[in-house]
Design a protein around this motif. Structure first.
Motif, PDB file in Angstrom:
ATOM      1  N   LEU A 129       0.832  -1.199   0.000  1.00  0.00           N
ATOM      2  CA  LEU A 129       0.000   0.000   0.000  1.00  0.00           C
ATOM      3  C   LEU A 129       0.870   1.254   0.000  1.00  0.00           C
ATOM      4  CD1 LEU A 129      -2.953   0.992   0.118  1.00  0.00           C
ATOM      5  CD2 LEU A 129      -2.723   1.005   2.594  1.00  0.00           C
ATOM      6  N   TYR A 130       1.940   1.235   0.774  1.00  0.00           N
ATOM      7  CA  TYR A 130       2.843   2.389   0.825  1.00  0.00           C
ATOM      8  C   TYR A 130       3.521   2.621  -0.527  1.00  0.00           C
ATOM      9  CZ  TYR A 130       6.848   5.298   1.827  1.00  0.00           C
ATOM     10  OH  TYR A 130       7.780   6.298   1.795  1.00  0.00           O
ATOM     11  N   THR A 131       3.885   1.564  -1.226  1.00  0.00           N
ATOM     12  CA  THR A 131       4.562   1.741  -2.518  1.00  0.00           C
ATOM     13  C   THR A 131       3.624   2.303  -3.585  1.00  0.00           C
ATOM     14  OG1 THR A 131       4.120  -0.553  -3.203  1.00  0.00           O
ATOM     15  CG2 THR A 131       6.223  -0.101  -2.090  1.00  0.00           C
ATOM     16  N   ASN A 132       2.343   2.319  -3.324  1.00  0.00           N
ATOM     17  CA  ASN A 132       1.394   2.917  -4.265  1.00  0.00           C
ATOM     18  C   ASN A 132       1.078   4.375  -3.934  1.00  0.00           C
ATOM     19  OD1 ASN A 132       0.889   0.793  -6.135  1.00  0.00           O
ATOM     20  ND2 ASN A 132      -0.156  -0.281  -4.478  1.00  0.00           N
ATOM     21  N   THR A 133       1.788   4.938  -2.972  1.00  0.00           N
ATOM     22  CA  THR A 133       1.646   6.353  -2.667  1.00  0.00           C
ATOM     23  C   THR A 133       2.740   7.114  -3.419  1.00  0.00           C
ATOM     24  OG1 THR A 133       3.098   6.275  -0.739  1.00  0.00           O
ATOM     25  CG2 THR A 133       0.756   5.847  -0.362  1.00  0.00           C
ATOM     26  N   PRO A 134       2.577   8.420  -3.603  1.00  0.00           N
ATOM     27  CA  PRO A 134       3.629   9.183  -4.301  1.00  0.00           C
ATOM     28  C   PRO A 134       4.987   9.109  -3.599  1.00  0.00           C
ATOM     29  CG  PRO A 134       1.608  10.475  -4.189  1.00  0.00           C
ATOM     30  CD  PRO A 134       1.380   9.233  -3.367  1.00  0.00           C
ATOM     31  N   ASP A 135       4.987   9.024  -2.270  1.00  0.00           N
ATOM     32  CA  ASP A 135       6.246   8.977  -1.524  1.00  0.00           C
ATOM     33  C   ASP A 135       6.955   7.631  -1.691  1.00  0.00           C
ATOM     34  OD1 ASP A 135       8.198   9.996   0.230  1.00  0.00           O
ATOM     35  OD2 ASP A 135       7.243   8.984   1.925  1.00  0.00           O
ATOM     36  N   GLY A 136       6.207   6.565  -1.913  1.00  0.00           N
ATOM     37  CA  GLY A 136       6.813   5.239  -1.961  1.00  0.00           C
ATOM     38  C   GLY A 136       6.957   4.637  -3.340  1.00  0.00           C
ATOM     39  N   ARG A 137       6.756   5.411  -4.380  1.00  0.00           N
ATOM     40  CA  ARG A 137       6.799   4.863  -5.740  1.00  0.00           C
ATOM     41  C   ARG A 137       8.147   4.236  -6.100  1.00  0.00           C
ATOM     42  NH1 ARG A 137       1.995   5.202  -7.743  1.00  0.00           N
ATOM     43  NH2 ARG A 137       0.819   7.126  -7.651  1.00  0.00           N
ATOM     44  N   GLY A 138       9.222   4.736  -5.585  1.00  0.00           N
ATOM     45  CA  GLY A 138      10.546   4.198  -5.911  1.00  0.00           C
ATOM     46  C   GLY A 138      10.899   2.920  -5.174  1.00  0.00           C
ATOM     47  N   LEU A 139      10.008   2.430  -4.332  1.00  0.00           N
ATOM     48  CA  LEU A 139      10.310   1.247  -3.512  1.00  0.00           C
ATOM     49  C   LEU A 139       9.493   0.027  -3.919  1.00  0.00           C
ATOM     50  CD1 LEU A 139      10.337   3.044  -0.060  1.00  0.00           C
ATOM     51  CD2 LEU A 139      12.277   2.531  -1.514  1.00  0.00           C
ATOM     52  N   ARG A 140       8.922   0.042  -5.089  1.00  0.00           N
ATOM     53  CA  ARG A 140       8.063  -1.055  -5.532  1.00  0.00           C
ATOM     54  C   ARG A 140       8.849  -2.343  -5.725  1.00  0.00           C
ATOM     55  NH1 ARG A 140       3.988   1.798  -9.824  1.00  0.00           N
ATOM     56  NH2 ARG A 140       2.709   2.742  -8.216  1.00  0.00           N
ATOM     57  N   ILE A 141       8.090  -3.445  -5.779  1.00  0.00           N
ATOM     58  CA  ILE A 141       8.696  -4.745  -6.076  1.00  0.00           C
ATOM     59  C   ILE A 141       9.300  -4.662  -7.472  1.00  0.00           C
ATOM     60  CG2 ILE A 141       8.224  -7.192  -6.443  1.00  0.00           C
ATOM     61  CD1 ILE A 141       5.971  -6.975  -4.432  1.00  0.00           C
ATOM     62  N   GLY A 142      10.496  -5.161  -7.621  1.00  0.00           N
ATOM     63  CA  GLY A 142      11.198  -5.083  -8.897  1.00  0.00           C
ATOM     64  C   GLY A 142      12.186  -3.940  -8.928  1.00  0.00           C
ATOM     65  N   GLU A 143      12.001  -2.969  -8.063  1.00  0.00           N
ATOM     66  CA  GLU A 143      12.965  -1.885  -7.951  1.00  0.00           C
ATOM     67  C   GLU A 143      14.095  -2.388  -7.055  1.00  0.00           C
ATOM     68  OE1 GLU A 143      12.293   1.549  -8.972  1.00  0.00           O
ATOM     69  OE2 GLU A 143      10.447   0.948  -9.968  1.00  0.00           O
ATOM     70  N   GLY A 144      15.201  -1.750  -7.076  1.00  0.00           N
ATOM     71  CA  GLY A 144      16.363  -2.218  -6.329  1.00  0.00           C
ATOM     72  C   GLY A 144      16.272  -2.078  -4.824  1.00  0.00           C
ATOM     73  N   ARG A 145      15.357  -1.265  -4.333  1.00  0.00           N
ATOM     74  CA  ARG A 145      15.323  -0.995  -2.896  1.00  0.00           C
ATOM     75  C   ARG A 145      14.253  -1.776  -2.155  1.00  0.00           C
ATOM     76  NH1 ARG A 145      16.543   4.829  -1.210  1.00  0.00           N
ATOM     77  NH2 ARG A 145      16.616   3.600   0.657  1.00  0.00           N
ATOM     78  N   PHE A 146      13.546  -2.671  -2.825  1.00  0.00           N
ATOM     79  CA  PHE A 146      12.446  -3.404  -2.191  1.00  0.00           C
ATOM     80  C   PHE A 146      12.942  -4.226  -0.999  1.00  0.00           C
ATOM     81  CE2 PHE A 146      10.104  -7.440  -1.864  1.00  0.00           C
ATOM     82  CZ  PHE A 146       8.893  -6.950  -1.418  1.00  0.00           C
ATOM     83  N   MET A 147      13.916  -5.091  -1.230  1.00  0.00           N
ATOM     84  CA  MET A 147      14.375  -5.988  -0.169  1.00  0.00           C
ATOM     85  C   MET A 147      15.074  -5.258   0.980  1.00  0.00           C
ATOM     86  SD  MET A 147      13.511  -8.838   0.200  1.00  0.00           S
ATOM     87  CE  MET A 147      13.832 -10.356   0.972  1.00  0.00           C
ATOM     88  N   PRO A 148      15.962  -4.299   0.733  1.00  0.00           N
ATOM     89  CA  PRO A 148      16.557  -3.584   1.872  1.00  0.00           C
ATOM     90  C   PRO A 148      15.535  -2.873   2.751  1.00  0.00           C
ATOM     91  CG  PRO A 148      17.854  -3.186  -0.082  1.00  0.00           C
ATOM     92  CD  PRO A 148      16.623  -3.928  -0.520  1.00  0.00           C
ATOM     93  N   VAL A 149      14.510  -2.278   2.129  1.00  0.00           N
ATOM     94  CA  VAL A 149      13.494  -1.589   2.930  1.00  0.00           C
ATOM     95  C   VAL A 149      12.685  -2.607   3.728  1.00  0.00           C
ATOM     96  CG1 VAL A 149      11.400  -0.182   2.825  1.00  0.00           C
ATOM     97  CG2 VAL A 149      13.367   0.412   1.433  1.00  0.00           C
ATOM     98  N   LEU A 150      12.370  -3.733   3.110  1.00  0.00           N
ATOM     99  CA  LEU A 150      11.632  -4.768   3.819  1.00  0.00           C
ATOM    100  C   LEU A 150      12.450  -5.316   4.990  1.00  0.00           C
ATOM    101  CD1 LEU A 150       8.879  -6.110   3.663  1.00  0.00           C
ATOM    102  CD2 LEU A 150       9.927  -7.941   2.353  1.00  0.00           C
ATOM    103  N   LEU A 151      13.751  -5.501   4.794  1.00  0.00           N
ATOM    104  CA  LEU A 151      14.616  -5.976   5.881  1.00  0.00           C
ATOM    105  C   LEU A 151      14.763  -4.926   6.981  1.00  0.00           C
ATOM    106  CD1 LEU A 151      17.493  -7.736   3.933  1.00  0.00           C
ATOM    107  CD2 LEU A 151      15.766  -8.828   5.348  1.00  0.00           C
TER     108      LEU A 151
END
Length: 180
Positions: A129-151
């Motif tokens: 849900l957060y990745t679908n906000t304007p602030d979280g668009r760069g953190l979507r699945i498939g982007e490079g920062r998905f796993m580090p943010v999740l960890l």
């Protein structure tokens, strides 16, 4: 003494939830300390909640692993609170949904499992849900920062709330008419 330990445990759990936004690295450890405090609460020589050594050692190991994983993430990532609110609200929603299993089963392991799955799903869906906000668009699945943010954010949120869930599951089991 039992009332003091329970109130102190609840206050430490509140502090662990607050630390999710301030100092994420402290949250799993504080939540474990609260679980440990509640495990010491006794009435007439019997534990109020049957939190045994196996439960405590298991959650201590999980808290240590998540804390180490969080420490290995970049400092700017762990210091920011981006997305934490979504994951925290998702995990609290997940714990509520997971505990609903107590309405259709008396199996302690089934309630415990549904609580764990509910919290994990809540954290994941909160992150999505957060990745679908304007602030979280760069953190979507498939982007490079998905796993580090999740960890760095999702795992501490999940372990912190799951430890609260352990106490709630045992409280449900002890207070049910069938007992343990």
């Amino acid at each position: 003494m039992a009332v003091f330990l329970i109130i102190l445990g609840i206050l430490v759990w509140i502090a662990s939830i607050v630390c999710l936004w301030r100092r994420t690295i402290l949250s799993p450890g504080l939540s474990f300390v609260a679980l440990l405090l509640v495990s010491f609460a006794r009435r007439d020589g019997y534990q109020l909640l049957p939190i045994n050594g196996t439960i405590l050692i298991g959650w201590l190991c999980m808290a240590v692993v998540v804390t180490l994983l969080t420490m290995m993430q970049p400092r700017e990532l762990t210091a920011s609170a981006r997305g934490t609110s979504y994951m925290a609200v998702g995990s609290l929603t997940g714990i509520a949904v997971g505990l609903l299993a107590s309405t259709f089963t008396a199996s302690l392991s089934m309630i415990y499992s549904s609580m764990i799955v509910g919290v994990a799903a809540g954290v994941f869906f909160g992150y999505i849900l957060y990745t679908n906000t304007p602030d979280g668009r760069g953190l979507r699945i498939g982007e490079g920062r998905f796993m580090p943010v999740l960890l760095a954010k999702g795992f501490p949120v999940a372990i912190t709330v799951m430890q609260i869930g352990v106490a709630l599951v045992l409280l449900l089991a002890v207070s049910s008419p069938a007992g343990l």
